[in-house]
Design an enzyme around this catalytic site. Sequence first.
Site, PDB file in Angstrom:
ATOM      1  N   LYS A  22      86.500  73.905  39.502  1.00 36.31           N
ATOM      2  CA  LYS A  22      85.563  73.158  38.644  1.00 36.31           C
ATOM      3  C   LYS A  22      84.955  71.996  39.431  1.00 36.31           C
ATOM      4  O   LYS A  22      83.750  71.778  39.391  1.00 36.31           O
ATOM      5  CB  LYS A  22      86.304  72.621  37.432  1.00 36.31           C
ATOM      6  CG  LYS A  22      85.604  71.484  36.704  1.00 36.31           C
ATOM      7  CD  LYS A  22      86.381  70.953  35.537  1.00 36.31           C
ATOM      8  CE  LYS A  22      87.385  69.895  35.851  1.00 36.31           C
ATOM      9  NZ  LYS A  22      86.846  68.533  36.013  1.00 36.31           N
ATOM     10  N   ASN A  23      85.789  71.279  40.188  1.00 36.55           N
ATOM     11  CA  ASN A  23      85.315  70.061  40.854  1.00 36.55           C
ATOM     12  C   ASN A  23      84.545  70.324  42.131  1.00 36.55           C
ATOM     13  O   ASN A  23      84.093  69.388  42.785  1.00 36.55           O
ATOM     14  CB  ASN A  23      86.490  69.105  41.105  1.00 36.55           C
ATOM     15  CG  ASN A  23      87.001  68.521  39.805  1.00 36.55           C
ATOM     16  OD1 ASN A  23      86.351  68.656  38.760  1.00 36.55           O
ATOM     17  ND2 ASN A  23      88.151  67.894  39.846  1.00 36.55           N
ATOM     18  N   CYS A 116      86.922  56.707  29.960  1.00 38.03           N
ATOM     19  CA  CYS A 116      87.552  57.877  29.348  1.00 38.03           C
ATOM     20  C   CYS A 116      89.035  57.553  29.219  1.00 38.03           C
ATOM     21  O   CYS A 116      89.483  56.466  29.580  1.00 38.03           O
ATOM     22  CB  CYS A 116      87.311  59.133  30.188  1.00 38.03           C
ATOM     23  SG  CYS A 116      88.256  59.155  31.677  1.00 38.03           S
ATOM     24  N   ARG A 121      86.511  53.923  34.882  1.00 37.75           N
ATOM     25  CA  ARG A 121      85.716  54.885  35.652  1.00 37.75           C
ATOM     26  C   ARG A 121      84.244  54.495  35.755  1.00 37.75           C
ATOM     27  O   ARG A 121      83.350  55.211  35.351  1.00 37.75           O
ATOM     28  CB  ARG A 121      85.902  56.285  35.072  1.00 37.75           C
ATOM     29  CG  ARG A 121      87.380  56.657  35.042  1.00 37.75           C
ATOM     30  CD  ARG A 121      87.636  58.070  34.683  1.00 37.75           C
ATOM     31  NE  ARG A 121      87.236  58.983  35.768  1.00 37.75           N
ATOM     32  CZ  ARG A 121      87.234  60.300  35.616  1.00 37.75           C
ATOM     33  NH1 ARG A 121      87.554  60.816  34.456  1.00 37.75           N
ATOM     34  NH2 ARG A 121      86.870  61.081  36.606  1.00 37.75           N
ATOM     35  N   ASP A 306      95.349  64.504  40.133  1.00 42.92           N
ATOM     36  CA  ASP A 306      95.130  65.544  39.106  1.00 42.92           C
ATOM     37  C   ASP A 306      96.344  66.442  38.920  1.00 42.92           C
ATOM     38  O   ASP A 306      96.347  67.289  38.026  1.00 42.92           O
ATOM     39  CB  ASP A 306      93.916  66.402  39.471  1.00 42.92           C
ATOM     40  CG  ASP A 306      92.636  65.621  39.326  1.00 42.92           C
ATOM     41  OD1 ASP A 306      91.582  66.108  39.770  1.00 42.92           O
ATOM     42  OD2 ASP A 306      92.679  64.503  38.792  1.00 42.92           O
ATOM     43  N   ARG A 398      88.274  72.211  29.215  1.00 44.29           N
ATOM     44  CA  ARG A 398      87.277  71.615  30.106  1.00 44.29           C
ATOM     45  C   ARG A 398      87.483  72.077  31.540  1.00 44.29           C
ATOM     46  O   ARG A 398      86.540  72.142  32.320  1.00 44.29           O
ATOM     47  CB  ARG A 398      87.379  70.083  30.087  1.00 44.29           C
ATOM     48  CG  ARG A 398      87.043  69.451  28.780  1.00 44.29           C
ATOM     49  CD  ARG A 398      86.987  67.966  28.914  1.00 44.29           C
ATOM     50  NE  ARG A 398      86.101  67.585  30.018  1.00 44.29           N
ATOM     51  CZ  ARG A 398      85.836  66.315  30.321  1.00 44.29           C
ATOM     52  NH1 ARG A 398      86.401  65.351  29.649  1.00 44.29           N
ATOM     53  NH2 ARG A 398      85.011  66.023  31.299  1.00 44.29           N
TER      54      ARG A 398
HETATM   55  C1  EPZ Z   1      86.930  63.055  40.829  1.00 45.07           C
HETATM   56  O1  EPZ Z   1      86.575  62.077  39.863  1.00 45.07           O
HETATM   57  C2  EPZ Z   1      87.432  64.247  40.037  1.00 45.07           C
HETATM   58  N1  EPZ Z   1      86.345  64.767  39.201  1.00 45.07           N
HETATM   59  C3  EPZ Z   1      88.623  63.829  39.183  1.00 45.07           C
HETATM   60  O2  EPZ Z   1      89.104  64.995  38.518  1.00 45.07           O
HETATM   61  C4  EPZ Z   1      89.709  63.300  40.110  1.00 45.07           C
HETATM   62  O3  EPZ Z   1      90.792  62.842  39.317  1.00 45.07           O
HETATM   63  C5  EPZ Z   1      89.159  62.140  40.950  1.00 45.07           C
HETATM   64  O4  EPZ Z   1      87.982  62.574  41.670  1.00 45.07           O
HETATM   65  C6  EPZ Z   1      90.168  61.637  41.966  1.00 45.07           C
HETATM   66  O5  EPZ Z   1      90.564  62.669  42.801  1.00 45.07           O
HETATM   67  C7  EPZ Z   1      85.380  65.523  39.774  1.00 45.07           C
HETATM   68  O6  EPZ Z   1      85.384  65.771  40.969  1.00 45.07           O
HETATM   69  C8  EPZ Z   1      84.312  66.033  38.859  1.00 45.07           C
HETATM   70  P1  EPZ Z   1      86.737  58.754  42.004  1.00 45.07           P
HETATM   71  P2  EPZ Z   1      85.755  60.759  40.315  1.00 45.07           P
HETATM   72  O7  EPZ Z   1      85.334  58.285  41.997  1.00 45.07           O
HETATM   73  O8  EPZ Z   1      84.868  61.089  41.452  1.00 45.07           O
HETATM   74  C9  EPZ Z   1      87.106  54.174  40.889  1.00 45.07           C
HETATM   75  C10 EPZ Z   1      89.819  66.271  36.717  1.00 45.07           C
HETATM   76  O9  EPZ Z   1      90.889  66.200  36.106  1.00 45.07           O
HETATM   77  N2  EPZ Z   1      85.645  54.136  41.007  1.00 45.07           N
HETATM   78  O10 EPZ Z   1      87.290  59.343  43.252  1.00 45.07           O
HETATM   79  O11 EPZ Z   1      85.163  60.183  39.100  1.00 45.07           O
HETATM   80  C11 EPZ Z   1      87.573  55.059  39.733  1.00 45.07           C
HETATM   81  O12 EPZ Z   1      87.560  54.334  38.524  1.00 45.07           O
HETATM   82  C12 EPZ Z   1      89.072  65.006  37.085  1.00 45.07           C
HETATM   83  O13 EPZ Z   1      89.296  67.345  37.120  1.00 45.07           O
HETATM   84  C13 EPZ Z   1      84.998  52.910  40.885  1.00 45.07           C
HETATM   85  O14 EPZ Z   1      85.624  51.875  40.666  1.00 45.07           O
HETATM   86  O15 EPZ Z   1      86.914  59.819  40.837  1.00 45.07           O
HETATM   87  C14 EPZ Z   1      88.947  55.467  40.178  1.00 45.07           C
HETATM   88  O16 EPZ Z   1      89.852  54.450  39.827  1.00 45.07           O
HETATM   89  C15 EPZ Z   1      89.701  63.786  36.449  1.00 45.07           C
HETATM   90  N3  EPZ Z   1      83.643  52.866  40.990  1.00 45.07           N
HETATM   91  C16 EPZ Z   1      88.829  55.561  41.703  1.00 45.07           C
HETATM   92  O17 EPZ Z   1      87.651  54.814  42.044  1.00 45.07           O
HETATM   93  C17 EPZ Z   1      82.899  53.996  41.231  1.00 45.07           C
HETATM   94  O18 EPZ Z   1      81.662  53.904  41.339  1.00 45.07           O
HETATM   95  C18 EPZ Z   1      88.656  56.979  42.226  1.00 45.07           C
HETATM   96  O19 EPZ Z   1      87.663  57.579  41.449  1.00 45.07           O
HETATM   97  C19 EPZ Z   1      83.574  55.232  41.348  1.00 45.07           C
HETATM   98  C20 EPZ Z   1      84.940  55.274  41.242  1.00 45.07           C
END
Ligand code: EPZ
Length: 418
Positions: A22-23, A116, A121, A306, A398
């Site tokens: 999915k990702n 969420c 996020r 995850d 999802r």
């Molecule tokens: C991706 O989310 C995945 N989703 C998530 O999978 C996964 O948990 C996550 O990466 C971490 O591996 C997809 O790829 C669609 P991040 P993402 O940006 O990109 C903070 C699932 O279960 N952050 O790497 O949204 C954020 O809040 C989902 O399939 C900021 O502060 O995660 C988090 O604490 C859940 N500002 C950390 O960074 C930003 O602009 C890492 O988030 C972006 C992120």
Amino acid sequence: MDKFRIQGGRPLEGEIAISGAKNSALPALAACLLTSDPVKLTRIPPVRDIRTMEQLLEHAGASIARDAGSMTVQAGKLDRPEAPYELVKTMRASSLVLGPLVARTGRARVSMPGGCAIGARPINLHVSALEQLGATIRQSHGYVEAEAPDGLKGTLVQFDRITVTGTEDVLMAAVLAQGETVIHNAAREPEVQDLAVLLNKMGARIEGAGSSTIRVHGVGRLHGAEHTIIADRIEAGTFLIAGAMTHGDLVIADCVPEHLDALVSKLKQAGAEVRQVRPGALGVRSKGRWRAADITTEEYPGFATDLQAQYLAMMTLAEGISFVTETIFENRFMHTQELARMGANIRVEGRQAIVAGVRELTGAQVLASDLRASASLVLAGLVAQGETIVDRVYHIDRGYEKIEEKLARVGARIERVS
Ligand code: EPZ
């Protein structure tokens, strides 16, 4: 609202085939916006988030043709480069269209994703990276409005912290920027690498994807391509844990074993037997009670956040006390209260859950809160004494393709009831 009814106590035996990731499919679909040519993607998992992304692409003006297991997207004319709130609120990964829309059309209007269950996020890192590429971005009425009428300009993009979709967003913007972009502190996830493979097939010039420094030479336009999405390492990891927890003898087929190294070493440390049975297939067996083994979630190649909830479910029955530390998201222990209702002994202190293994879990009515928490409740139900009802399984739909059918085929007593 659908529920799962599970009778615990059956070992899982046989073979489960893993779906496309999915990702990886989500950014790959967003990448189709970068060209007016058709792009054919195979092994797209038919899960709810993918349908949301399809709606986003069609809303922007793309057309989508579907046939068995593959999808052809043609973004001929994008007369509405925007992602509306009613779609974004159901899937925060919608921010993945921000970079491609700005790069292709010079403008984008994307609703800001709400938080969420697992955390705030924000997308501030996405926004600042696109500003570094020359986009003018303002936020008003809950929308991010980006403009780059003269196109984007390559530059050094430094991420304050590693972000998976932030890296993917800026990568998709940089491929059409003028000049060279270097991304520092980039995410190294396999899904980022898979996106770069697709973009290079479309005519982009990207080096270093999979490392923390990615170099992009901007090109004038991209063309169509065909690409098969990589296997879903989180689905594979979820079923590996299920095989170990149920004392089964399970083969996880069509996966990429090396994407699961962190989990496999932990399962072995806990006493499960995991081995590569043939290329692209991992076998898992476990006898007797497994040992407690600590984890700390980290960006790839560390232990995947995850898989934290699923692994924690396994530790509730381990011999000893395990420490589960979550460093990526600020509120990713929602599953612990539900597991406690099944008899687990867990104490959460900030970013750490302390899990004292118990002898057995008992089936109960439990509530899913987010995608991976739901998976951990299903795993607990597979080993609990008696019947477990998992409510709100739309969360699990999802990101998992027909999980109850895949589990039932290897011996689980699980059915979907409405
Ligand atoms: C991706 O989310 C995945 N989703 C998530 O999978 C996964 O948990 C996550 O990466 C971490 O591996 C997809 O790829 C669609 P991040 P993402 O940006 O990109 C903070 C699932 O279960 N952050 O790497 O949204 C954020 O809040 C989902 O399939 C900021 O502060 O995660 C988090 O604490 C859940 N500002 C950390 O960074 C930003 O602009 C890492 O988030 C972006 C992120």
